[in-house]
Structures are given as structure tokens and as C-alpha cells.
Write an enzyme that holds these catalytic residues in place. Structure first.
Site, PDB file in Angstrom:
ATOM      1  N   GLY A   1       0.827  -1.213   0.000  1.00 19.39           N
ATOM      2  CA  GLY A   1       0.000   0.000   0.000  1.00 19.39           C
ATOM      3  C   GLY A   1       0.860   1.262   0.000  1.00 19.39           C
ATOM      4  O   GLY A   1       2.094   1.203  -0.066  1.00 19.39           O
TER       5      GLY A   1
ATOM      6  N   THR B   1      -7.025   6.104  12.238  1.00 24.25           N
ATOM      7  CA  THR B   1      -7.548   7.176  11.388  1.00 24.25           C
ATOM      8  C   THR B   1      -8.366   8.221  12.142  1.00 24.25           C
ATOM      9  O   THR B   1      -8.964   7.926  13.186  1.00 24.25           O
ATOM     10  CB  THR B   1      -8.448   6.540  10.300  1.00 24.25           C
ATOM     11  OG1 THR B   1      -9.170   7.550   9.616  1.00 24.25           O
ATOM     12  CG2 THR B   1      -9.455   5.582  10.893  1.00 24.25           C
ATOM     13  N   ASP B   2      -8.445   9.405  11.554  1.00 25.34           N
ATOM     14  CA  ASP B   2      -9.339  10.467  12.036  1.00 25.34           C
ATOM     15  C   ASP B   2     -10.809  10.037  11.983  1.00 25.34           C
ATOM     16  O   ASP B   2     -11.640  10.606  12.684  1.00 25.34           O
ATOM     17  CB  ASP B   2      -9.152  11.728  11.189  1.00 25.34           C
ATOM     18  CG  ASP B   2      -9.321  11.455   9.702  1.00 25.34           C
ATOM     19  OD1 ASP B   2      -8.616  10.565   9.183  1.00 25.34           O
ATOM     20  OD2 ASP B   2     -10.162  12.108   9.039  1.00 25.34           O
TER      21      ASP B   2
ATOM     22  N   THR C   1      -9.427   0.113   2.901  1.00 18.34           N
ATOM     23  CA  THR C   1      -9.546   1.580   2.886  1.00 18.34           C
ATOM     24  C   THR C   1     -10.620   2.100   1.916  1.00 18.34           C
ATOM     25  O   THR C   1     -10.717   3.309   1.721  1.00 18.34           O
ATOM     26  CB  THR C   1      -8.186   2.223   2.539  1.00 18.34           C
ATOM     27  OG1 THR C   1      -7.695   1.648   1.325  1.00 18.34           O
ATOM     28  CG2 THR C   1      -7.168   2.003   3.641  1.00 18.34           C
TER      29      THR C   1
ATOM     30  N   LYS D   1     -12.213   0.600  12.267  1.00 14.76           N
ATOM     31  CA  LYS D   1     -10.883   1.042  12.713  1.00 14.76           C
ATOM     32  C   LYS D   1     -10.877   1.274  14.234  1.00 14.76           C
ATOM     33  O   LYS D   1      -9.900   0.979  14.914  1.00 14.76           O
ATOM     34  CB  LYS D   1     -10.465   2.319  11.969  1.00 14.76           C
ATOM     35  CG  LYS D   1     -10.245   2.143  10.467  1.00 14.76           C
ATOM     36  CD  LYS D   1      -9.012   1.315  10.114  1.00 14.76           C
ATOM     37  CE  LYS D   1      -7.712   1.995  10.427  1.00 14.76           C
ATOM     38  NZ  LYS D   1      -6.552   1.193   9.923  1.00 14.76           N
TER      39      LYS D   1
ATOM     40  N   LEU E   1       1.394   3.635   2.392  1.00 16.24           N
ATOM     41  CA  LEU E   1       2.269   3.746   3.565  1.00 16.24           C
ATOM     42  C   LEU E   1       3.254   2.580   3.629  1.00 16.24           C
ATOM     43  O   LEU E   1       4.440   2.782   3.913  1.00 16.24           O
ATOM     44  CB  LEU E   1       1.406   3.781   4.838  1.00 16.24           C
ATOM     45  CG  LEU E   1       2.178   3.770   6.150  1.00 16.24           C
ATOM     46  CD1 LEU E   1       3.065   5.009   6.273  1.00 16.24           C
ATOM     47  CD2 LEU E   1       1.208   3.676   7.337  1.00 16.24           C
TER      48      LEU E   1
ATOM     49  N   TRP F   1      -5.785  11.943   5.919  1.00 12.40           N
ATOM     50  CA  TRP F   1      -5.565  12.550   4.595  1.00 12.40           C
ATOM     51  C   TRP F   1      -4.218  12.124   3.990  1.00 12.40           C
ATOM     52  O   TRP F   1      -3.406  12.956   3.579  1.00 12.40           O
ATOM     53  CB  TRP F   1      -5.638  14.071   4.698  1.00 12.40           C
ATOM     54  CG  TRP F   1      -7.002  14.620   5.032  1.00 12.40           C
ATOM     55  CD1 TRP F   1      -8.003  14.007   5.707  1.00 12.40           C
ATOM     56  CD2 TRP F   1      -7.505  15.933   4.691  1.00 12.40           C
ATOM     57  NE1 TRP F   1      -9.093  14.836   5.818  1.00 12.40           N
ATOM     58  CE2 TRP F   1      -8.819  16.020   5.206  1.00 12.40           C
ATOM     59  CE3 TRP F   1      -6.971  17.030   4.020  1.00 12.40           C
ATOM     60  CZ2 TRP F   1      -9.602  17.166   5.052  1.00 12.40           C
ATOM     61  CZ3 TRP F   1      -7.749  18.177   3.878  1.00 12.40           C
ATOM     62  CH2 TRP F   1      -9.040  18.234   4.385  1.00 12.40           C
TER      63      TRP F   1
ATOM     64  N   ILE G   1      -3.611 -10.715   6.441  1.00  9.55           N
ATOM     65  CA  ILE G   1      -3.605 -10.546   7.903  1.00  9.55           C
ATOM     66  C   ILE G   1      -4.897 -11.036   8.563  1.00  9.55           C
ATOM     67  O   ILE G   1      -4.984 -11.076   9.785  1.00  9.55           O
ATOM     68  CB  ILE G   1      -3.290  -9.090   8.338  1.00  9.55           C
ATOM     69  CG1 ILE G   1      -4.378  -8.119   7.869  1.00  9.55           C
ATOM     70  CG2 ILE G   1      -1.909  -8.658   7.877  1.00  9.55           C
ATOM     71  CD1 ILE G   1      -4.326  -6.768   8.596  1.00  9.55           C
TER      72      ILE G   1
ATOM     73  N   TYR H   1     -16.426   2.212   7.998  1.00 10.25           N
ATOM     74  CA  TYR H   1     -14.953   2.159   8.005  1.00 10.25           C
ATOM     75  C   TYR H   1     -14.411   2.628   9.355  1.00 10.25           C
ATOM     76  O   TYR H   1     -13.577   1.964   9.979  1.00 10.25           O
ATOM     77  CB  TYR H   1     -14.414   3.011   6.855  1.00 10.25           C
ATOM     78  CG  TYR H   1     -12.943   3.322   6.929  1.00 10.25           C
ATOM     79  CD1 TYR H   1     -11.988   2.378   6.560  1.00 10.25           C
ATOM     80  CD2 TYR H   1     -12.496   4.583   7.352  1.00 10.25           C
ATOM     81  CE1 TYR H   1     -10.629   2.682   6.621  1.00 10.25           C
ATOM     82  CE2 TYR H   1     -11.149   4.882   7.410  1.00 10.25           C
ATOM     83  CZ  TYR H   1     -10.217   3.938   7.048  1.00 10.25           C
ATOM     84  OH  TYR H   1      -8.874   4.236   7.114  1.00 10.25           O
TER      85      TYR H   1
HETATM   86  N1  LIG Z   1      -5.335   6.904   3.018  1.00 11.00           N
HETATM   87  C1  LIG Z   1      -5.783   7.732   3.959  1.00 11.00           C
HETATM   88  O1  LIG Z   1      -6.223   8.842   3.688  1.00 11.00           O
HETATM   89  C2  LIG Z   1      -5.727   7.319   5.396  1.00 11.00           C
HETATM   90  C3  LIG Z   1      -6.216   8.239   6.365  1.00 11.00           C
HETATM   91  C4  LIG Z   1      -6.147   7.873   7.698  1.00 11.00           C
HETATM   92  C5  LIG Z   1      -5.636   6.649   8.067  1.00 11.00           C
HETATM   93  N2  LIG Z   1      -5.196   5.795   7.114  1.00 11.00           N
HETATM   94  C6  LIG Z   1      -4.681   4.519   7.555  1.00 11.00           C
HETATM   95  O2  LIG Z   1      -3.337   4.439   7.150  1.00 11.00           O
HETATM   96  C7  LIG Z   1      -2.979   3.080   6.948  1.00 11.00           C
HETATM   97  C8  LIG Z   1      -2.297   2.917   5.598  1.00 11.00           C
HETATM   98  O3  LIG Z   1      -3.231   3.249   4.600  1.00 11.00           O
HETATM   99  P1  LIG Z   1      -2.804   3.516   3.083  1.00 11.00           P
HETATM  100  O4  LIG Z   1      -3.229   4.897   2.767  1.00 11.00           O
HETATM  101  O5  LIG Z   1      -1.401   3.103   2.856  1.00 11.00           O
HETATM  102  O6  LIG Z   1      -3.835   2.512   2.378  1.00 11.00           O
HETATM  103  P2  LIG Z   1      -3.653   1.602   1.083  1.00 11.00           P
HETATM  104  O7  LIG Z   1      -2.754   2.251   0.107  1.00 11.00           O
HETATM  105  O8  LIG Z   1      -5.048   1.220   0.704  1.00 11.00           O
HETATM  106  O9  LIG Z   1      -2.894   0.335   1.649  1.00 11.00           O
HETATM  107  C9  LIG Z   1      -3.505  -0.674   2.391  1.00 11.00           C
HETATM  108  C10 LIG Z   1      -2.841  -1.966   2.018  1.00 11.00           C
HETATM  109  O10 LIG Z   1      -3.411  -3.006   2.818  1.00 11.00           O
HETATM  110  C11 LIG Z   1      -3.578  -4.121   1.981  1.00 11.00           C
HETATM  111  N3  LIG Z   1      -4.554  -5.069   2.504  1.00 11.00           N
HETATM  112  C12 LIG Z   1      -5.911  -5.046   2.411  1.00 11.00           C
HETATM  113  N4  LIG Z   1      -6.425  -6.147   2.972  1.00 11.00           N
HETATM  114  C13 LIG Z   1      -5.393  -6.885   3.427  1.00 11.00           C
HETATM  115  C14 LIG Z   1      -5.270  -8.127   4.083  1.00 11.00           C
HETATM  116  N5  LIG Z   1      -6.364  -8.863   4.368  1.00 11.00           N
HETATM  117  N6  LIG Z   1      -4.050  -8.591   4.395  1.00 11.00           N
HETATM  118  C15 LIG Z   1      -2.940  -7.874   4.093  1.00 11.00           C
HETATM  119  N7  LIG Z   1      -2.970  -6.696   3.472  1.00 11.00           N
HETATM  120  C16 LIG Z   1      -4.187  -6.192   3.149  1.00 11.00           C
HETATM  121  C17 LIG Z   1      -4.027  -3.539   0.663  1.00 11.00           C
HETATM  122  O11 LIG Z   1      -3.861  -4.485  -0.369  1.00 11.00           O
HETATM  123  P3  LIG Z   1      -4.826  -4.399  -1.684  1.00 11.00           P
HETATM  124  O12 LIG Z   1      -4.532  -3.062  -2.302  1.00 11.00           O
HETATM  125  O13 LIG Z   1      -4.384  -5.570  -2.479  1.00 11.00           O
HETATM  126  O14 LIG Z   1      -6.223  -4.492  -1.155  1.00 11.00           O
HETATM  127  C18 LIG Z   1      -3.067  -2.354   0.540  1.00 11.00           C
HETATM  128  O15 LIG Z   1      -1.856  -2.751  -0.046  1.00 11.00           O
HETATM  129  C19 LIG Z   1      -4.277   2.278   7.127  1.00 11.00           C
HETATM  130  O16 LIG Z   1      -4.320   1.789   8.436  1.00 11.00           O
HETATM  131  C20 LIG Z   1      -5.357   3.314   6.941  1.00 11.00           C
HETATM  132  O17 LIG Z   1      -6.537   2.952   7.617  1.00 11.00           O
HETATM  133  C21 LIG Z   1      -5.220   6.110   5.792  1.00 11.00           C
END
Ligand SMILES: NC(=O)c1ccc[n+]([C@@H]2O[C@H](COP(=O)([O-])OP(=O)(O)OC[C@H]3O[C@@H](n4cnc5c(N)ncnc54)[C@H](OP(=O)(O)O)[C@@H]3O)[C@@H](O)[C@H]2O)c1
Length: 309
Positions: free
Chosen positions: A7, A107-108, A65, A145, A9, A167, A34, A141
Site C-alpha cells: 500500500g 484514522t481520524d 480503505t 478502525k 504507507l 488525509w 492478515i 470504516y
Molecule cells: N489513506 C488515507 O487517507 C488514510 C487516512 C487515515 C488513516 N489511514 C490509515 O493508514 C494506513 C495505511 O493506509 P494507506 O493509505 O497506505 O492505504 P492503502 O494504500 O489502501 O494500503 C492498504 C494496504 O493493505 C492491503 N490489505 C488489504 N487487505 C489486506 C489483508 N487482508 N491482508 C494484508 N494486506 C491487506 C491492501 O492491499 P490491496 O490493495 O491488495 O487491497 C493495501 O496494499 C491504514 O491503516 C489506513 O486505515 C489512511
């Protein structure tokens, strides 16, 4: 160990750790689901027992997400619960069994978005949320979380860090910055929501903060980490236009009501950095500086080919 390594991050966590010469076990979703309890137990055992490293830290960047899909599709909601609520508890429990610690990202959206009750910021507007402000997610969502955070705390009371961010955008995958850059090339003007406030966070800056936290002796707890400063989605879109060399005046502010989405968006997503700074952790740079650095590293965020050196 990094879970969700494919992903936004996760990619930056793995890149940073490798750049720093840190031994890192990176697991994408294809390599470790996971939600699979047996696979999680085996993977954590092999990793944590193999290295003999007292300081073993699992950074969980995996999450479901797709916020709107979770709201409208019951199957997606079940998947969100499995990934965001149940699985973090499995990871945390496995870490405790093998003497490792977990850094879990939240998350927020765990807050209702109305702003903390009874506190005002220096400008008279709402204050940023502190970690112990009451949560109360408005959508599916956020609720998954919120449950995931609690399961991590319960499974690893003395070996966890829960870090809420907001964000997030980065070089990997779809995100708001990429979408605005594309739309700049497709439309003369854009209407973008100007009544939701938050702090854009470059995934590489967050990754650096999480790694610093994992290495520190900071006690277990819940903390907030976002890019510095506050803007709106409209403000971020205008900054993307500036980075493109386009006229930011082409971006017009609109209200949330004019742009309805299936999942409710928090109007106030601002997370106070006080808990992060009090732990002596390095603050994430101001969001506008971070955006400029992000597009320098990832010109494709703006739809441009990377510079070949
Ligand atoms: N993006 C935002 O704006 C935001 C805001 C606040 C908090 N966060 C938090 O920040 C963290 C990182 O988010 P991100 O933005 O990097 O999101 P992301 O780009 O969607 O990355 C999430 C990753 O988790 C993988 N995933 C989904 N289901 C899974 C599973 N069962 N086992 C293993 N991996 C799995 C996804 O794989 P696939 O792509 O193959 O599904 C993706 O590679 C998360 O905890 C998110 O809740 C994000």
C-alpha cells in the site's frame, strides 16, 4: 516486519527501512493475508523468533480503505471488519507471544468530525482532537478502525503504539493528489469541498515518524501524527494546481452538501500533534512543504514522467 507492504504507507515504510540498512521482512497482501489467523501466527513466529532481535517491531500498514464501498456493500463491510477490526488484534497477540511490539495505524474517522467538545483552538475555531477525546465513528470504516484500535490495546497492553493519521497520499496507488492533477488536465474548472478541514499527510513523512516511534522507548499508547498545519480539500487541490503550474483560481470551493458521498466525511479531521511532540518524536513537516517534496520524488503524482538521471 511490515504488513500491507504493497500500500501507500507500506511501500514507504519498506523503502525507508531498506535505505537505512535495517533488516525488514516486507509482506504484501499476496504474501500475508492478515485476516488468516494461522498464517499470521506462522509469519510472526518465523520473523520474530528467527532474528533474535530484542527490538522487533511489526508495523501494520494493512487496511481495508475503500470507505464508500464499506458503507454501501455488506460484503465489503464484512471484509472491512475482518481486516480493520479483527486482524490487528491477531497481529498484536502474535507480537506479544513472540516478544515483539506492534505499531498500528488508525484514522481520524474514529471521531465523529464535529470537533472536540468544550475546547477551542488558538484562532477560536475547534481545537485539534487529542488521543483521549471521545471517539464515535460516523460510518462503517471508522467503526471497524475504532474496534481494531481497541483489539490492539487489549491484546498487547504493554507492547503497542496506535497512531491515528489523516488525509494520507503517497507515490503508490490512487489518491486525492493524483486525482486533482488528472482533473486539472480534463476540466477548465473544478468544484472541491471547502468545508472539511484536515492535515494532508505524505506517506513518506508518516513512515519516518512511525519508524522513529518504533525505535524509541516511548511507552505504549495512542498518539496522533499528521502533516503540520490545516487546510481543506479545496486548499489541497489549489496547492496541487500550484505544483502543476496551473491557475489555482480554477478550483472553486463547494460545500459537502453539494458533493454527497455514501460514507459520511468528518467535517473536522484535525488531529492535535501534542501527544506526538510530548513523546519527543520528530514533528511531521508542514503539509505544503511535504506536498512539494512528494511531487519532487514522485513526478508521476502530477501525471509527469519521472526524471531519468
Ligand atoms: N489513506 C488515507 O487517507 C488514510 C487516512 C487515515 C488513516 N489511514 C490509515 O493508514 C494506513 C495505511 O493506509 P494507506 O493509505 O497506505 O492505504 P492503502 O494504500 O489502501 O494500503 C492498504 C494496504 O493493505 C492491503 N490489505 C488489504 N487487505 C489486506 C489483508 N487482508 N491482508 C494484508 N494486506 C491487506 C491492501 O492491499 P490491496 O490493495 O491488495 O487491497 C493495501 O496494499 C491504514 O491503516 C489506513 O486505515 C489512511
Amino acid at each position: 516486519m511490515v504488513t500491507g507492504a504493497g500500500g501507500a504507507l507500506g511501500t514507504d515504510l519498506v523503502r525507508l527501512l531498506r535505505e537505512q540498512g535495517e533488516p525488514v521482512t516486507a509482506r504484501t497482501r499476496a504474501e500475508l493475508d492478515i485476516t488468516d489467523a494461522d498464517a499470521v501466527g506462522d509469519a510472526v513466529a518465523r520473523w520474530a523468533d528467527g532474528g533474535g532481535d530484542e527490538g522487533a517491531v511489526l508495523l501494520n500498514a494493512a487496511a481495508f480503505t475503500a470507505v464508500d464501498l464499506a458503507e454501501t456493500d455488506p460484503e465489503a463491510a464484512r471484509a472491512a471488519h475482518a481486516v480493520n477490526a479483527v486482524a490487528p488484534g491477531l497481529l498484536a497477540g502474535a507480537c506479544v507471544r513472540h516478544g515483539a511490539r506492534i505499531v498500528h495505524v488508525s484514522t481520524d474517522y474514529v471521531f465523529d468530525g464535529a470537533g472536540p467538545r468544550g475546547r477551542r483552538g488558538p484562532d477560536g475555531g475547534p481545537a485539534g482532537y487529542e488521543p483521549d477525546d471521545p471517539t464515535g465513528a460516523a460510518g462503517v470504516y471508522g467503526r471497524t478502525k475504532e474496534e481494531g484500535e481497541q483489539r490492539v490495546r487489549d491484546a498487547a497492553p504493554d507492547a503497542h503504539h496506535v497512531v491515528r493519521t489523516a488525509w494520507v497520499y503517497g507515490g503508490t496507488g490512487a489518491n486525492f493528489v493524483r486525482t486533482m492533477a488528472r482533473l486539472a488536465g480534463e476540466r477548465e474548472t473544478l468544484d472541491v469541498v471547502d468545508d472539511q478541514h484536515g492535515s494532508p499527510t505524505w506517506s513518506a513523512d508518516l513512515a519516518a515518524g512511525l519508524v522513529a516511534l518504533g525505535r524509541s522507548g516511548t511507552p505504549s499508547g495512542t498518539r496522533h501524527a499528521t502533516g503540520g498545519g490545516v487546510t481543506t480539500w479545496c486548499g489541497l487541490a489549489r496547492a496541487v494546481f500550484e505544483e502543476l503550474g496551473a491557475d489555482p483560481g480554477r478550483v472553486h470551493g463547494c460545500t459537502t452538501d453539494q458533493f454527497p458521498r455514501p460514507a459520511p466525511r468528518p467535517a473536522w479531521s484535525v488531529l492535535s500533534p501534542a501527544s506526538w511532540e510530548a513523546a519527543g518524536l520528530p514533528p511531521l513537516r508542514p503539509w505544503r512543504e511535504a506536498l512539494a517534496a512528494a511531487v519532487r520524488r514522485h513526478p508521476d503524482l502530477l501525471g509527469r514522467a519521472p526524471v531519468v538521471r
